[in-house]
Design a protein around this motif. Structure first.
Motif, mmCIF file in Angstrom:
data_model
loop_
_atom_site.group_PDB
_atom_site.id
_atom_site.type_symbol
_atom_site.label_atom_id
_atom_site.label_comp_id
_atom_site.label_asym_id
_atom_site.label_seq_id
_atom_site.Cartn_x
_atom_site.Cartn_y
_atom_site.Cartn_z
ATOM 1 N N THR A 200 0.740 -1.266 0.109
ATOM 2 C CA THR A 200 -0.100 0.039 -0.032
ATOM 3 C C THR A 200 0.903 1.384 -0.083
ATOM 4 N N PHE A 201 0.248 2.475 -0.566
ATOM 5 C CA PHE A 201 0.806 3.655 -0.440
ATOM 6 C C PHE A 201 0.262 4.685 0.522
ATOM 7 N N ASP A 202 0.604 5.239 1.579
ATOM 8 C CA ASP A 202 0.108 6.228 2.140
ATOM 9 C C ASP A 202 0.629 7.795 1.833
ATOM 10 N N PHE A 203 -0.549 8.464 1.300
ATOM 11 C CA PHE A 203 -0.066 9.788 0.849
ATOM 12 C C PHE A 203 -0.209 10.881 1.983
ATOM 13 N N HIS B 73 -7.939 17.239 1.072
ATOM 14 C CA HIS B 73 -7.945 16.547 0.004
ATOM 15 C C HIS B 73 -7.906 15.107 0.507
ATOM 16 N N GLU B 74 -8.852 14.260 -0.148
ATOM 17 C CA GLU B 74 -8.655 12.600 -0.136
ATOM 18 C C GLU B 74 -9.082 12.286 -1.296
ATOM 19 N N PHE B 75 -8.769 10.787 -1.278
ATOM 20 C CA PHE B 75 -9.213 10.017 -2.767
ATOM 21 C C PHE B 75 -10.750 9.903 -2.694
ATOM 22 N N LYS B 76 -11.067 9.909 -3.884
ATOM 23 C CA LYS B 76 -12.485 9.710 -3.986
ATOM 24 C C LYS B 76 -12.338 8.235 -3.998
ATOM 25 N N LYS B 77 -13.649 7.858 -3.060
ATOM 26 C CA LYS B 77 -14.104 6.416 -2.609
ATOM 27 C C LYS B 77 -14.402 5.725 -3.757
ATOM 28 N N ASP B 78 -13.639 4.426 -3.395
ATOM 29 C CA ASP B 78 -13.741 3.265 -4.639
ATOM 30 C C ASP B 78 -13.236 3.499 -5.772
ATOM 31 N N ILE B 79 -12.177 4.592 -5.931
ATOM 32 C CA ILE B 79 -11.581 4.690 -7.289
ATOM 33 C C ILE B 79 -10.631 3.512 -7.443
ATOM 34 N N VAL C 72 -8.202 2.358 -0.783
ATOM 35 C CA VAL C 72 -8.199 1.663 0.858
ATOM 36 C C VAL C 72 -8.787 2.609 1.556
ATOM 37 N N ASP C 73 -8.514 3.743 1.726
ATOM 38 C CA ASP C 73 -9.072 4.832 2.269
ATOM 39 C C ASP C 73 -8.820 6.034 1.956
ATOM 40 N N SER C 74 -9.360 7.427 2.562
ATOM 41 C CA SER C 74 -8.967 8.623 2.112
ATOM 42 C C SER C 74 -7.645 8.958 1.600
ATOM 43 N N ASP C 75 -6.660 8.410 2.108
ATOM 44 C CA ASP C 75 -5.101 8.784 1.661
ATOM 45 C C ASP C 75 -4.285 7.492 1.178
ATOM 46 N N THR C 76 -4.868 6.337 1.345
ATOM 47 C CA THR C 76 -4.109 5.168 0.894
ATOM 48 C C THR C 76 -4.700 4.385 -0.239
ATOM 49 N N LEU C 77 -3.621 3.902 -1.109
ATOM 50 C CA LEU C 77 -4.128 2.995 -2.227
ATOM 51 C C LEU C 77 -3.278 1.791 -2.239
ATOM 52 N N LYS C 78 -3.678 0.643 -2.963
ATOM 53 C CA LYS C 78 -3.438 -0.711 -2.790
ATOM 54 C C LYS C 78 -2.881 -1.110 -3.993
ATOM 55 N N VAL C 79 -1.677 -1.639 -4.099
ATOM 56 C CA VAL C 79 -1.077 -2.378 -5.434
ATOM 57 C C VAL C 79 -2.066 -3.629 -5.764
ATOM 58 N N ILE C 80 -2.740 -3.804 -6.648
ATOM 59 C CA ILE C 80 -3.686 -4.849 -6.896
ATOM 60 C C ILE C 80 -3.007 -5.771 -8.435
ATOM 61 N N ASP C 81 -2.231 -5.293 -9.129
ATOM 62 C CA ASP C 81 -1.732 -5.886 -10.182
ATOM 63 C C ASP C 81 -0.486 -5.194 -10.805
ATOM 64 N N PHE C 82 0.119 -5.965 -11.508
ATOM 65 C CA PHE C 82 1.264 -5.317 -12.404
ATOM 66 C C PHE C 82 0.734 -5.381 -13.919
ATOM 67 N N ILE C 83 0.513 -4.197 -14.471
ATOM 68 C CA ILE C 83 -0.159 -4.067 -15.633
ATOM 69 C C ILE C 83 1.032 -4.085 -16.902
ATOM 70 N N SER C 84 2.185 -3.620 -16.649
ATOM 71 C CA SER C 84 3.413 -3.870 -17.450
ATOM 72 C C SER C 84 4.567 -3.832 -16.593
ATOM 73 N N LEU C 85 5.712 -4.436 -17.208
ATOM 74 C CA LEU C 85 6.966 -4.404 -16.379
ATOM 75 C C LEU C 85 8.156 -4.525 -17.046
ATOM 76 N N GLU C 86 8.993 -3.560 -17.017
ATOM 77 C CA GLU C 86 10.283 -3.543 -17.906
ATOM 78 C C GLU C 86 11.066 -4.686 -17.275
#
Length: 743
Positions: free
Chosen positions: A650-653, A662-668, A689-703
């Motif tokens: 997870t990333f805490d901003f 400021h807070e992340f829009k819910k369920d984005i 995840v919450d107002s200032d936290t996002l979770k990594v759910i997949d790697f779309i591309s990777l060099e």
């Protein structure tokens, strides 16, 4: 006697025949000669109309043509006296000369037609040489219409070489001239239509015609004689076409596209989201389309089945969002708000289905919530008294089962006979997909139950004209057509009385509780209050926004004047129109700070500073725009397995301008592109995840060789990350630590 005469006549005829062999031989020789003459005339005519003969495509072979016709006619007249078999023999010999006559007629007609085409060609050439496009267009239409008729005559000439010869003598020159100006005329016609449409204020049609004109002007296969002249005309007409929004399209979610009458010519630095307004919504971003004829707006969440008005400058365009299908599987029988007495109850019924349409056979939760229009509370005295036949519940929540057909019915009552309450039930499936739906609101009022004289002052929110009553001081006062109505003692019809009632008015009521008796209603103090002053754009306050300007507008009393202040500094005034709407216009915002707008409304003739003398001196309408980017000052990477950047980390901003909320829009969900500091990148899919936290759910591309454990992981790009006001996350405006994933 008669028979003797007949016999004598027959005998004379036979004798005459027998006695005239010389004459008969002479007649036969004459017919044969006539046929030969006709055949010879046909042959002569054949060579006169053939390129292999004497045909020059100019001289009409009238002598040969007439000779052939005369000799054919003479032979046919002579043959008319012969027997049928002899006639057929003669006719067969005349077929060829007749064919030549027919071909000669086509040849002569073609020469006449070619002369007309030459004349038409000269007229068109003269018009082209005049360099007057009006003359060119007129001549072009005349020429092409006549040419289509005349050219058919050329194609009737017999013989490929002769036909080609007569056509080539005139057709090539004509078609060359037509092709020389056909695109010029086509473009001019579209430009003329566009010009006329602009005069008629049909701007959408004008824009369409200009699009057609520019299509041909840019067509590689098109050749023009008057291109520079047409281009100048196009530019002049385009300049006269007002830049105006013509139509609006929306995805029904967060995007609205405005199609303009022509290219949006305002420089990009001047294209601001704040120049646009959508009723009830916030606009965070404005982007120009590739063809520069459309502006794409990013908005707050749009409601379904809603009429919206978008405003740009003095223009307004309406659009409607599509209805979202009801997927709850809860079909309510009731759809209207009800206004009842506290002694009444209300029955609600619904049919519940599964996603496949089959009856829902499971548990249902019914819950009641307060729906007071004056304040937002959760308390209501209303209660459920029955659910699917189960009586004695008497609570604000009840769990029951649907019947075998998926049906649900329940009854509610006020719960307190002496106080008002407002209630809205919610029905929720407890099994299956667990969807829920709100039922219509019910208002319970205590009906005044004592006949007497009453003086009441009306609160505007408690005038229920659709149900013929007012509510005041805890009681509902109801009138009917049997009552008498007065305004300051003057008897008036019921509809006049109802129209006059407004907020703050005082009534004296001679109230009778029995419907058959006459109650009297006297409007003693008719106060017409000014409509409430509101700032409606921005649609809510405070709002976060990243831009240099914003349209400030709202509603107020018609024909009043609004005074507007920014952070205590007077900006100016604007008039309220007949519809009660006002727009100050686009205001330059103070950058990276809160912009607080305050508005006061003044009646005609009144004026003052800081609200003095206004209708709302102590309660200005206020809106706050927190200007600044949605960006971060720090990001913490929570490495769950201490194995570097992986799925489920997870990333805490920590956001820039923390007072903005400021807070992340819910369920984005969105994407983040991370660079490892060594030139290798990975694109991650993240979710809320919450107002200032996002979770990594997949790697779309990777060099390849991307370093998951790098101490220099830094965010270089994002997509789809927005805050509560739909403001996009801005990597460029974030501080250096605001992009580095620290641990």
């Amino acid at each position: 006697m008669r028979n003797i005469a007949i016999k004598i006549a027959c005998l004379i005829t036979i004798v005459a025949f027998i006695l005239s062999p010389t004459e008969q031989a002479g007649a036969a020789m004459n017919i044969n000669q006539l046929v030969t003459d006709a055949q010879n005339a046909g042959t002569i005519l054949k060579w006169a109309i053939s390129v292999e003969g004497s045909a020059d495509f100019k001289t009409r072979p009238y002598n040969q043509y007439n000779t052939a016709k005369i000799t054919i006619l003479a032979a046919e007249n002579a043959a008319s006296k012969l027997s049928n078999s002899e006639k057929l023999s003669i006719q067969s010999k005349l077929v060829e000369p007749k064919i030549q006559v027919k071909r000669a007629q086509a040849y002569i007609d073609a020469i006449t037609s070619s002369e007309k085409i030459v004349s038409l060609t000269n007229n068109l050439r003269k018009a082209i040489n005049s360099k007057d496009l009006e003359q060119v267009e007129s001549a072009y239409h005349t020429v092409t219409a006549e040419y289509r008729k005349q050219v058919k005559l050329l194609d009737r000439v017999y013989g490929q070489s002769t036909r080609d010869g007569i056509r080539n003598a005139v057709k090539l020159a004509m078609e060359k001239l037509i092709n020389q100006v056909n695109y010029d005329v086509t473009v001019k016609m579209h430009l003329d239509k566009a010009s006329n449409y602009i005069k008629e204020n049909k701007l959408e049609e004008a824009a369409f015609e200009l699009d057609k004109a520019v299509f041909y002007l840019n067509l590689n296969a098109a050749n023009f004689t008057f291109e520079s002249q047409l281009t100048r005309t196009y530019n002049d007409i385009l300049a006269s076409l007002p830049l105006k929004p013509l139509s609006v399209f929306t995805d029904g979610k967060n995007s609205v596209t405005i199609n303009f009458s022509k290219e949006y010519s305002i420089p990009l630095v001047g294209l601001e989201a704040g120049q646009f307004k959508i009723s009830g919504e916030t606009i965070q971003n404005a982007k120009l389309s590739d063809d520069k004829k459309s502006v794409i707006l990013t908005t707050s969440d749009l409601n379904s089945s809603t009429n919206y008005t978008i405003t740009w400058k003095d223009y307004k365009v309406n659009f409607v969002t599509e209805a979202k299908p009801d997927t709850t599987g809860i079909l309510l029988s009731e759809s209207d708000v009800a206004y009842l007495e506290t002694t009444n109850n209300r029955i609600y019924s619904a049919k519940l289905t599964n996603s496949d349409g089959s009856p829902y056979l499971g548990r249902v939760l019914i819950s009641l919530r307060d729906a007071n229009p004056d304040n937002d509370t959760t308390s209501t005295t209303a209660r459920i008294t029955s659910a699917n036949g189960n009586f004695g519940i008497e609570g604000q929540e009840a769990t029951t089962y649907t019947d075998p057909n998926g049906n649900l019915a329940f009854i509610i009552e006020a719960g307190n006979l002496t106080s008002v309450t407002h209630v809205q039930p919610t029905i929720q499936k407890l099994d299956g997909n667990q969807t829920s739906k709100k039922a219509p609101i019910t208002h319970f009022f205590q009906l005044q139950n004592t006949s007497n004289f009453y003086t009441v002052v009306i609160n505007g929110t408690h005038i229920y004209l659709e149900s013929d009553y007012v509510y005041s001081d805890g009681y509902k006062y109801k009138w009917d057509s049997n009552d008498l109505f007065f305004i300051r003692g003057q008897n008036v019809p019921q509809e006049v009385f109802e129209k006059a009632i407004s907020n703050g008015d005082a009534l004296t009521i001679g109230y009778e509780i029995k419907p058959e008796n006459n109650s009297t209603w006297n409007l003693t103090s008719d106060i017409t209050e000014a409509a409430k002053l509101e700032i409606t754009n921005p649609a809510h306050t405070p709002v976060t926004y990243d831009g240099s300007s914003y349209i400030i507008s709202g509603t107020a009393q018609a024909e009043y004047t609004v005074h507007l202040y920014l952070n205590g500094i007077f900006l100016g005034t604007t008039e309220v129109d007949d519809n009660g709407e006002w727009t100050y216009g686009s205001v330059s915002l103070l950058q990276n700070e809160a912009n607080t707008f305050e508005a006061y409304q003044y009646a005609p003739g009144n004026y003052g500073q800081n609200g003095e003398g206004s209708e709302n001196p102590t309660t200005p309408s206020t809106a706050i725009i927190n200007e600044g980017a949605f960006a971060s000052t720090e990001i913490t990477l929570n490495d769950l397995d201490n194995n570097g950047l992986t799925i489920y980390d997870t990333f805490d901003f920590t956001f820039l301008n923390p007072t903005y909320g400021h807070e992340f829009k819910k369920d984005i969900t969105g994407t983040i592109t991370v660079n490892d500091g060594y030139g290798k990148s990975a694109e991650l899919k993240v979710e809320y995840v919450d107002s200032d936290t996002l979770k990594v759910i997949d790697f779309i591309s990777l060099e390849s060789n991307f370093s998951y454990n790098s101490a220099s992981l830094i965010i270089i790009g994002t997509e789809g990350l927005v805050n509560q006001d739909q403001l996009s996350y801005n990597v460029e405006q974030s501080q250096w630590k605001g992009t580095l994933l620290s641990r």
